[in-house]
Write an enzyme that holds these catalytic residues in place. Structure first.
Site, PDB file in Angstrom:
ATOM      1  N   ILE A   1       1.814 -17.000   4.974  1.00 40.32           N
ATOM      2  CA  ILE A   1       0.619 -16.853   6.142  1.00 40.32           C
ATOM      3  C   ILE A   1      -0.244 -17.978   5.788  1.00 40.32           C
ATOM      4  O   ILE A   1      -0.758 -18.602   6.875  1.00 40.32           O
ATOM      5  CB  ILE A   1       0.067 -15.395   6.065  1.00 40.32           C
ATOM      6  CG1 ILE A   1       1.326 -14.296   6.091  1.00 40.32           C
ATOM      7  CG2 ILE A   1      -0.948 -15.161   6.990  1.00 40.32           C
ATOM      8  CD1 ILE A   1       0.870 -13.058   5.661  1.00 40.32           C
TER       9      ILE A   1
ATOM     10  N   ASP B   1      -3.690 -24.177  -4.148  1.00 38.98           N
ATOM     11  CA  ASP B   1      -2.462 -23.487  -4.277  1.00 38.98           C
ATOM     12  C   ASP B   1      -1.789 -23.893  -5.554  1.00 38.98           C
ATOM     13  O   ASP B   1      -1.771 -25.201  -5.770  1.00 38.98           O
ATOM     14  CB  ASP B   1      -1.607 -23.646  -3.108  1.00 38.98           C
ATOM     15  CG  ASP B   1      -0.525 -22.873  -3.127  1.00 38.98           C
ATOM     16  OD1 ASP B   1      -0.312 -22.008  -2.056  1.00 38.98           O
ATOM     17  OD2 ASP B   1       0.455 -22.738  -3.948  1.00 38.98           O
TER      18      ASP B   1
ATOM     19  N   LEU C   1       1.350 -23.818  -6.137  1.00 36.58           N
ATOM     20  CA  LEU C   1       2.729 -24.175  -6.122  1.00 36.58           C
ATOM     21  C   LEU C   1       3.702 -23.474  -6.819  1.00 36.58           C
ATOM     22  O   LEU C   1       4.496 -23.961  -7.617  1.00 36.58           O
ATOM     23  CB  LEU C   1       2.986 -25.603  -5.981  1.00 36.58           C
ATOM     24  CG  LEU C   1       2.292 -26.589  -5.031  1.00 36.58           C
ATOM     25  CD1 LEU C   1       2.486 -28.039  -4.956  1.00 36.58           C
ATOM     26  CD2 LEU C   1       2.460 -26.151  -3.514  1.00 36.58           C
TER      27      LEU C   1
ATOM     28  N   THR D   1      -3.193  -5.518   1.904  1.00 38.73           N
ATOM     29  CA  THR D   1      -1.945  -5.259   2.878  1.00 38.73           C
ATOM     30  C   THR D   1      -1.799  -3.633   3.068  1.00 38.73           C
ATOM     31  O   THR D   1      -2.467  -2.849   2.449  1.00 38.73           O
ATOM     32  CB  THR D   1      -0.704  -5.707   1.726  1.00 38.73           C
ATOM     33  OG1 THR D   1       0.379  -5.195   2.385  1.00 38.73           O
ATOM     34  CG2 THR D   1      -0.956  -5.098   0.351  1.00 38.73           C
ATOM     35  N   ASP D   2      -1.226  -3.680   4.010  1.00 41.61           N
ATOM     36  CA  ASP D   2      -0.938  -1.877   4.583  1.00 41.61           C
ATOM     37  C   ASP D   2       0.030  -1.358   3.244  1.00 41.61           C
ATOM     38  O   ASP D   2       0.052  -0.179   3.214  1.00 41.61           O
ATOM     39  CB  ASP D   2      -0.086  -1.951   5.588  1.00 41.61           C
ATOM     40  CG  ASP D   2       1.276  -2.408   5.782  1.00 41.61           C
ATOM     41  OD1 ASP D   2       1.786  -2.998   4.662  1.00 41.61           O
ATOM     42  OD2 ASP D   2       2.046  -2.354   6.720  1.00 41.61           O
ATOM     43  N   GLU D   3       0.519  -1.993   2.267  1.00 45.50           N
ATOM     44  CA  GLU D   3       1.295  -1.461   1.338  1.00 45.50           C
ATOM     45  C   GLU D   3       0.361  -0.604   0.327  1.00 45.50           C
ATOM     46  O   GLU D   3       0.748   0.294  -0.568  1.00 45.50           O
ATOM     47  CB  GLU D   3       2.109  -2.259   0.570  1.00 45.50           C
ATOM     48  CG  GLU D   3       3.393  -2.893   1.186  1.00 45.50           C
ATOM     49  CD  GLU D   3       4.556  -3.305   0.382  1.00 45.50           C
ATOM     50  OE1 GLU D   3       4.425  -2.860  -0.875  1.00 45.50           O
ATOM     51  OE2 GLU D   3       5.084  -4.300   0.715  1.00 45.50           O
TER      52      GLU D   3
ATOM     53  N   TYR E   1       3.687  -4.348  -7.314  1.00 41.71           N
ATOM     54  CA  TYR E   1       2.908  -5.271  -6.138  1.00 41.71           C
ATOM     55  C   TYR E   1       1.705  -4.586  -5.452  1.00 41.71           C
ATOM     56  O   TYR E   1       0.664  -5.128  -5.335  1.00 41.71           O
ATOM     57  CB  TYR E   1       4.000  -5.603  -5.302  1.00 41.71           C
ATOM     58  CG  TYR E   1       3.392  -6.338  -3.957  1.00 41.71           C
ATOM     59  CD1 TYR E   1       2.647  -7.650  -3.899  1.00 41.71           C
ATOM     60  CD2 TYR E   1       3.528  -5.728  -2.510  1.00 41.71           C
ATOM     61  CE1 TYR E   1       1.966  -8.177  -2.655  1.00 41.71           C
ATOM     62  CE2 TYR E   1       2.917  -6.412  -1.604  1.00 41.71           C
ATOM     63  CZ  TYR E   1       2.262  -7.470  -1.796  1.00 41.71           C
ATOM     64  OH  TYR E   1       1.467  -8.170  -0.406  1.00 41.71           O
TER      65      TYR E   1
ATOM     66  N   LYS F   1      -2.279  -5.268  -5.749  1.00 41.46           N
ATOM     67  CA  LYS F   1      -2.916  -5.368  -4.365  1.00 41.46           C
ATOM     68  C   LYS F   1      -4.012  -4.236  -4.163  1.00 41.46           C
ATOM     69  O   LYS F   1      -5.078  -4.814  -3.808  1.00 41.46           O
ATOM     70  CB  LYS F   1      -2.128  -5.636  -3.205  1.00 41.46           C
ATOM     71  CG  LYS F   1      -1.106  -6.609  -2.927  1.00 41.46           C
ATOM     72  CD  LYS F   1      -1.689  -7.873  -3.068  1.00 41.46           C
ATOM     73  CE  LYS F   1      -2.537  -8.167  -1.622  1.00 41.46           C
ATOM     74  NZ  LYS F   1      -3.043  -9.666  -1.444  1.00 41.46           N
TER      75      LYS F   1
ATOM     76  N   ALA G   1      14.032   0.222  -6.053  1.00 40.57           N
ATOM     77  CA  ALA G   1      13.377   1.455  -6.636  1.00 40.57           C
ATOM     78  C   ALA G   1      12.128   1.614  -5.945  1.00 40.57           C
ATOM     79  O   ALA G   1      11.235   0.782  -5.644  1.00 40.57           O
ATOM     80  CB  ALA G   1      13.230   0.923  -8.199  1.00 40.57           C
TER      81      ALA G   1
END
Ligand code: NAD
Ligand code: DAU
Length: 339
Positions: free
Chosen positions: A14, A35, A37, A125-127, A149, A153, A273
């Site tokens: 993104i 970044d 990398l 994030t929507d997560e 993750y 977040k 999982a």
């Protein structure tokens, strides 16, 4: 006035799309891309702008306060994409997620606290809402992350908010749904299935294949972030969705049909999982402010599949590198798990 941006994680999916979008949209602005990398960062994503006089790449870690303090001094807007992003990797190695997603965000916010920046766009994030069985999550819904993750977040998201509340850092938080488009790492569903199908390899579909995601074309997300830089209110969270809820099975069939490949390439494998069944966002808040996605899902998916078909040079390099070992380990286990 031409703005100066510090974009973190701009060599990823993104972030690289966003940098190209901004340089194209606002020719007078300047962009620094910080970044590290990691395996996910790829300078091939930025071919075409690497020599642009308004663009500068700095290889470095957001966890390093020296680099961050130096770069933030001279910018107006921070857009913070840098993160470890792949759920499956967070299940096998959570530590790097806590370090980059939580601690790295802390370093950036702390640095922002002592700077003159005008906006800090934190890309969440929507997560963070966890699996939404019915209806959709709005910005006030509870955060119920279910994997390392999304938990990291969620931590970063609330830390960003706390820096607005406590120190008045001009934070705006975005929570978008699943992005798709060119230059997405081949570990993710759409690029993996498209490139596997092109190579006549199996498409490893987790569980029963009926998990759902709401797909957002990456350029629509870039436009939404740009829109919020100009119209968003500090201290607020904005969901960014597109109402393109599809099962993974639907995506698999569409990819195969588009490439003229048989459905027999689909192979059910052991489930992830704690696999979130469904993500669904209510994005009325940003819609009321005046933004909506412009791209039609079916057309954008077809264009995306076409892009991967025409840019084999880009993904075959990635697939031949370290990804090969990762893929073999990951999927040998999954295929064994199902039989
Ligand atoms: P990506 O994995 O493609 O790219 C991440 C980039 O961050 C890479 O270039 C990597 O080198 C860089 N990076 C990682 N650790 C770093 C560190 N310590 N210091 C500096 N750079 C580092 O990710 P993406 O899919 O482009 O996601 C970008 C952001 O958007 C992430 O914050 C992610 O959580 C969020 N997000 C992604 C999606 C999606 O569908 N891809 C949806 C919602 C939110
Ligand atoms: O919702 C936003 C999130 O979307 C972002 O925050 C994450 O950074 C991004 O990785 C993405 O997470 P997902 O887990 O939804 O994306 P992924 O592409 O890994 O998987 C999408 C769906 O496809 C999910 O239900 C798992 C399934 N899947 C994935 C892979 C890689 C498979 O069935 N087989 C696969 O091989």
């Amino acid at each position: 006035m031409a703005m100066k941006f510090l974009v973190t994680g701009g060599a990823g999916f993104i972030g690289s799309n966003f940098i190209k979008y901004i340089l194209n949209e606002y020719p007078g602005c300047k962009v620094i891309n910080l970044d590290k990398l990691t395996y996910a960062g790829n300078l091939d994503n930025l071919i075409g702008i690497s020599k642009n006089k308004n663009y500068k790449f700095v290889k470095g870690d957001i966890c390093d306060p020296v680099i961050v303090n130096r770069l933030i001094k001279d910018v107006d807007v921070v857009v913070h994409f840098a993160a470890e992003t792949h759920v499956d990797r967070s299940i096998s190695d959570a530590g790097t997620f806590i370090k980059t997603d939580v601690f790295g965000t802390f370093i950036l916010l702390n640095s922002a606290k002592n700077s003159n920046i005008k906006k800090f766009i934190h890309i969440s994030t929507d997560e963070v809402y966890g699996s939404i069985e019915d209806g959709s999550a709005d910005e006030d819904s509870p955060l119920k992350p279910t994997n390392p993750y999304s938990a990291s977040k969620a931590g970063a998201d609330r830390l960003a908010y706390s820096y607005f509340q406590t120190f008045r850092v001009p934070v705006i938080i975005t929570r978008s749904s699943n992005n798709f488009g060119p230059h997405q790492h081949v570990e993710k569903l759409i690029p993996l299935f498209t490139t596997n199908a092109i190579e006549n390899k199996k498409l490893p579909l987790y569980g029963d294949g009926l998990n759902k995601r709401d797909w957002l074309y990456v350029i629509d997300n870039c436009e939404a972030i740009d829109f919020l830089i100009n119209k968003g209110v500090e201290g607020q969270v904005y969901n960014i969705g597109a109402n393109n809820e599809k099962t993974n099975m639907h995506i698999s069939h569409t990819v195969l049909k588009e490439l003229g490949k048989p459905d027999s390439l689909i192979e059910f494998v052991k489930d992830r999982a704690s696999h979130d069944r469904r993500y669904a966002l209510n994005w009325e808040k940003i819609r009321k402010l005046g933004w909506r996605p412009k791209h039609d899902f079916d057309t954008a998916l077809k264009q995306t599949i076409k892009w991967y078909s025409e840019n084999r040079w880009w993904w075959s390099k990635v697939k031949k590198g370290k990804f090969k070992d990762y893929y073999q380990k990951q999927y040998v286990k999954r295929w064994q798990g199902i039989s």
